[in-house]
Design a protein around this motif. Structure first.
Motif, PDB file in Angstrom:
ATOM      1  N   ASP A 103       0.851  -1.188   0.000  1.00  0.00           N
ATOM      2  CA  ASP A 103       0.000   0.000   0.000  1.00  0.00           C
ATOM      3  C   ASP A 103       0.893   1.247   0.000  1.00  0.00           C
ATOM      4  O   ASP A 103       1.541   1.556   0.995  1.00  0.00           O
ATOM      5  N   SER A 104       0.912   1.950  -1.109  1.00  0.00           N
ATOM      6  CA  SER A 104       1.785   3.125  -1.242  1.00  0.00           C
ATOM      7  C   SER A 104       1.455   4.205  -0.219  1.00  0.00           C
ATOM      8  O   SER A 104       2.358   4.895   0.282  1.00  0.00           O
ATOM      9  N   MET A 105       0.163   4.369   0.098  1.00  0.00           N
ATOM     10  CA  MET A 105      -0.234   5.394   1.063  1.00  0.00           C
ATOM     11  C   MET A 105       0.262   5.053   2.461  1.00  0.00           C
ATOM     12  O   MET A 105       0.768   5.915   3.187  1.00  0.00           O
ATOM     13  N   VAL A 106       0.116   3.775   2.846  1.00  0.00           N
ATOM     14  CA  VAL A 106       0.625   3.335   4.151  1.00  0.00           C
ATOM     15  C   VAL A 106       2.132   3.540   4.208  1.00  0.00           C
ATOM     16  O   VAL A 106       2.677   4.013   5.214  1.00  0.00           O
ATOM     17  N   ALA A 107       2.814   3.206   3.117  1.00  0.00           N
ATOM     18  CA  ALA A 107       4.269   3.385   3.061  1.00  0.00           C
ATOM     19  C   ALA A 107       4.643   4.855   3.268  1.00  0.00           C
ATOM     20  O   ALA A 107       5.579   5.168   4.013  1.00  0.00           O
ATOM     21  N   LYS A 108       3.898   5.746   2.632  1.00  0.00           N
ATOM     22  CA  LYS A 108       4.185   7.184   2.746  1.00  0.00           C
ATOM     23  C   LYS A 108       3.994   7.676   4.176  1.00  0.00           C
ATOM     24  O   LYS A 108       4.816   8.431   4.710  1.00  0.00           O
ATOM     25  N   ILE A 109       2.907   7.212   4.816  1.00  0.00           N
ATOM     26  CA  ILE A 109       2.619   7.623   6.193  1.00  0.00           C
ATOM     27  C   ILE A 109       3.712   7.141   7.139  1.00  0.00           C
ATOM     28  O   ILE A 109       4.225   7.909   7.964  1.00  0.00           O
ATOM     29  N   LEU A 110       4.077   5.873   7.029  1.00  0.00           N
ATOM     30  CA  LEU A 110       5.080   5.302   7.922  1.00  0.00           C
ATOM     31  C   LEU A 110       6.460   5.904   7.674  1.00  0.00           C
ATOM     32  O   LEU A 110       7.229   6.142   8.601  1.00  0.00           O
ATOM     33  N   ARG A 111       6.743   6.174   6.398  1.00  0.00           N
ATOM     34  CA  ARG A 111       8.040   6.794   6.071  1.00  0.00           C
ATOM     35  C   ARG A 111       8.107   8.201   6.669  1.00  0.00           C
ATOM     36  O   ARG A 111       9.171   8.653   7.123  1.00  0.00           O
ATOM     37  N   GLY A 112       6.948   8.887   6.689  1.00  0.00           N
ATOM     38  CA  GLY A 112       6.883  10.221   7.282  1.00  0.00           C
ATOM     39  C   GLY A 112       7.126  10.220   8.776  1.00  0.00           C
ATOM     40  O   GLY A 112       7.482  11.254   9.359  1.00  0.00           O
ATOM     41  N   LEU A 144       6.069  -2.383  -2.258  1.00  0.00           N
ATOM     42  CA  LEU A 144       6.202  -3.370  -3.328  1.00  0.00           C
ATOM     43  C   LEU A 144       4.890  -3.444  -4.102  1.00  0.00           C
ATOM     44  O   LEU A 144       3.903  -3.986  -3.620  1.00  0.00           O
ATOM     45  N   GLN A 145       4.893  -2.894  -5.304  1.00  0.00           N
ATOM     46  CA  GLN A 145       3.686  -2.854  -6.125  1.00  0.00           C
ATOM     47  C   GLN A 145       3.714  -3.931  -7.201  1.00  0.00           C
ATOM     48  O   GLN A 145       4.728  -4.122  -7.866  1.00  0.00           O
ATOM     49  N   TRP A 146       2.603  -4.616  -7.347  1.00  0.00           N
ATOM     50  CA  TRP A 146       2.475  -5.644  -8.371  1.00  0.00           C
ATOM     51  C   TRP A 146       1.305  -5.274  -9.282  1.00  0.00           C
ATOM     52  O   TRP A 146       0.163  -5.390  -8.898  1.00  0.00           O
ATOM     53  N   ARG A 147       1.650  -4.794 -10.458  1.00  0.00           N
ATOM     54  CA  ARG A 147       0.613  -4.385 -11.412  1.00  0.00           C
ATOM     55  C   ARG A 147       0.587  -5.294 -12.645  1.00  0.00           C
ATOM     56  O   ARG A 147      -0.456  -5.533 -13.230  1.00  0.00           O
ATOM     57  N   GLU A 148       1.761  -5.781 -13.048  1.00  0.00           N
ATOM     58  CA  GLU A 148       1.865  -6.620 -14.234  1.00  0.00           C
ATOM     59  C   GLU A 148       2.705  -7.855 -13.930  1.00  0.00           C
ATOM     60  O   GLU A 148       3.366  -7.936 -12.899  1.00  0.00           O
TER      61      GLU A 148
END
Length: 330
Positions: free
Chosen positions: A107-116, A124-128
Motif C-alpha cells: 500500500d503506497s499510502m501506508v508506506a508514505k505515512i510510515l516513512r513520514g 512493493l507494487q504488483w501491477r503486471e
C-alpha cells in the motif's frame, strides 16, 4: 538500483523510494497483505526474519496458519501491528516502539505515512506479470539471497513455458470459459485472476480488459456468461452453488466442474509466490486429458522443499490442494 551508505546499502523500491538495507536483515515486518508479502520471503527461505504475527482472519485456515507458524518461527508470539480485532489500521506507535529494520507493504499510502514517521519502509507494487520478477530480485537483494531470487524467476519462466507448450496445441473450440469468484459477494477480487486463467489456457469471464481490481456481477450475468468451469475461493460455498436452482443450467454445474482454489501460504488464486503452482493446477484442472502426465502433488512438494525449505506431509498436500470447509480462509 543500490548504493552503499556506511554499514548499510540503499536500494530503491518499486515506487522509487530509498530503502536502507542492513548487512544482516533479521527483523522485518510485513503490513497489509501479510500472507502475500510473507510468501515471497518464505520462497527465498528467509522467513525467520519476519517478526509480525499473522492477522487473525487468516488463522481460520488451518494450513495457512500452520505454515506461517513454521516458516516464521520468530513471529508467532508477536503483534500483527494492526489496531483492532478486525485487522484494520496500522499501529504506528507500536511500530515506532519496536522499530523493525524494514517494513514491507503493498500500500503506497501506508508506506508514505510510515516513512513520514521516520520508519524504514519498502513499497512493493504488483501491477503486471513482470513486476513479480522485480519484487523477487528486490527482496533477494534485501535478504542477501539474490541468486535464490534469480533461480525462482527462472523456475517461473520454465513452468509457464511448459504449460504454454501444451495449451498452444489445444484447438480453440476446446478452450474452456472460466469464472473465478467469491460466491457470497459475487466478486472476482483481483486482476491476477485473469492472468492465471489465461496462462492456464482458459478464457477468463471476469472482464480481462478491466483496469480496476474488483469485478462484481449479478446471478443473471453469470447465467449469460455460462462458464464451463467455476473456481471458488471458499470450499464452504460449493454445495450452495450446486443447490442454487438459478444456476442449474450452467455448464459448470451440469458437468460438476466447480472447484476450489488451493490454499497454502495464501489463497493460490491471489498474488502469492505460489502463483506458478496455481497456473499448473489450473491447467491440469481445465484440461486433464492434455496434462495427464502432470502430478500437481509432486510439483507442490518439490516447490516447497526446494524454495521454501519445508517438507510437506501427505496431509499438508491434501489440505492445500483439497481445502475443506473447516480449514478455509474465511
Amino acid at each position: 538500483m543500490s548504493a552503499i551508505a556506511g554499514n548499510t546499502k540503499i536500494i530503491y523500491d518499486t515506487d522509487n523510494n530509498p530503502v536502507s538495507v542492513p548487512n544482516k536483515t533479521q527483523n522485518i515486518v510485513t503490513i497489509g497483505a501479510v500472507p502475500v508479502l510473507s510468501s515471497f520471503i518464505f520462497a527465498l527461505g528467509k522467513g525467520d526474519a519476519i517478526t509480525n504475527a499473522l492477522p487473525s482472519k487468516f488463522k481460520n485456515s488451518l494450513i495457512t496458519s500452520k505454515l506461517y507458524d513454521a516458516l516464521a518461527p520468530n513471529a508467532s508470539k508477536t503483534s500483527t501491528y494492526l489496531l483492532d480485532s478486525m485487522d484494520s489500521g496500522v499501529n504506528v506507535e507500536l511500530l515506532l516502539k519496536d522499530n523493525p529494520q524494514i517494513i514491507f507493504t503493498m500500500d503506497s499510502m501506508v508506506a508514505k505515512i510510515l516513512r513520514g514517521k521516520g520508519l524504514n519502509v519498502a513499497s512493493l507494487q504488483w501491477r503486471e506479470e513482470k513486476d513479480i520478477k522485480k519484487i523477487m530480485l528486490f527482496l533477494g537483494e534485501v535478504m542477501g539471497v539474490k541468486s535464490k531470487a534469480v533461480e525462482y524467476n527462472r523456475y517461473v519462466d520454465q513452468k509457464l513455458s511448459y504449460v504454454h507448450s501444451i495449451i498452444n496445441k489445444i484447438p480453440s473450440k476446446e478452450k474452456k470459459k472460466v469464472l473465478y469468484f467469491d460466491y457470497k459477494t459475487m466478486t472476482t477480487p483481483h486482476l491476477i485472476v485473469d492472468w492465471w486463467v489465461m496462462k492456464a489456457g482458459g478464457i477468463s469471464l471476469s472482464d480481462s480488459t478491466r483496469k480496476i481490481e474488483k469485478f462484481t456481477f449479478s446471478a443473471e450475468q453469470i447465467i449469460v456468461m455460462n462458464p464451463d468451469i467455476i473456481v471458488l475461493s471458499n470450499p464452504n460455498d460449493v454445495d450452495s452453488l450446486y443447490k442454487n436452482t438459478k444456476f442449474s443450467t450452467l455448464n459448470a454445474v451440469k458437468n460438476r466442474q466447480v472447484f476450489v482454489s488451493p490454499h497454502g501460504m495464501h489463497l493460490w488464486a491471489y498474488r502469492t509466490s505460489e502463483q506458478p503452482l496455481m497456473v499448473l493446477w489450473a491447467a491440469k484442472t481445465f484440461y486433464p486429458e492434455y496434462f495427464n502426465k502432470l502430478d500437481i502433488r509432486e510439483e507442490t512438494k518439490a516447490f516447497y522443499e526446494h524454495f521454501v525449505k519445508y517438507k510437506l506431509s501427505d496431509q499438508d498436500l491434501t489440505d492445500i490442494l483439497q481445502p475443506t470447509p473447516s480449514g478455509a480462509i474465511k
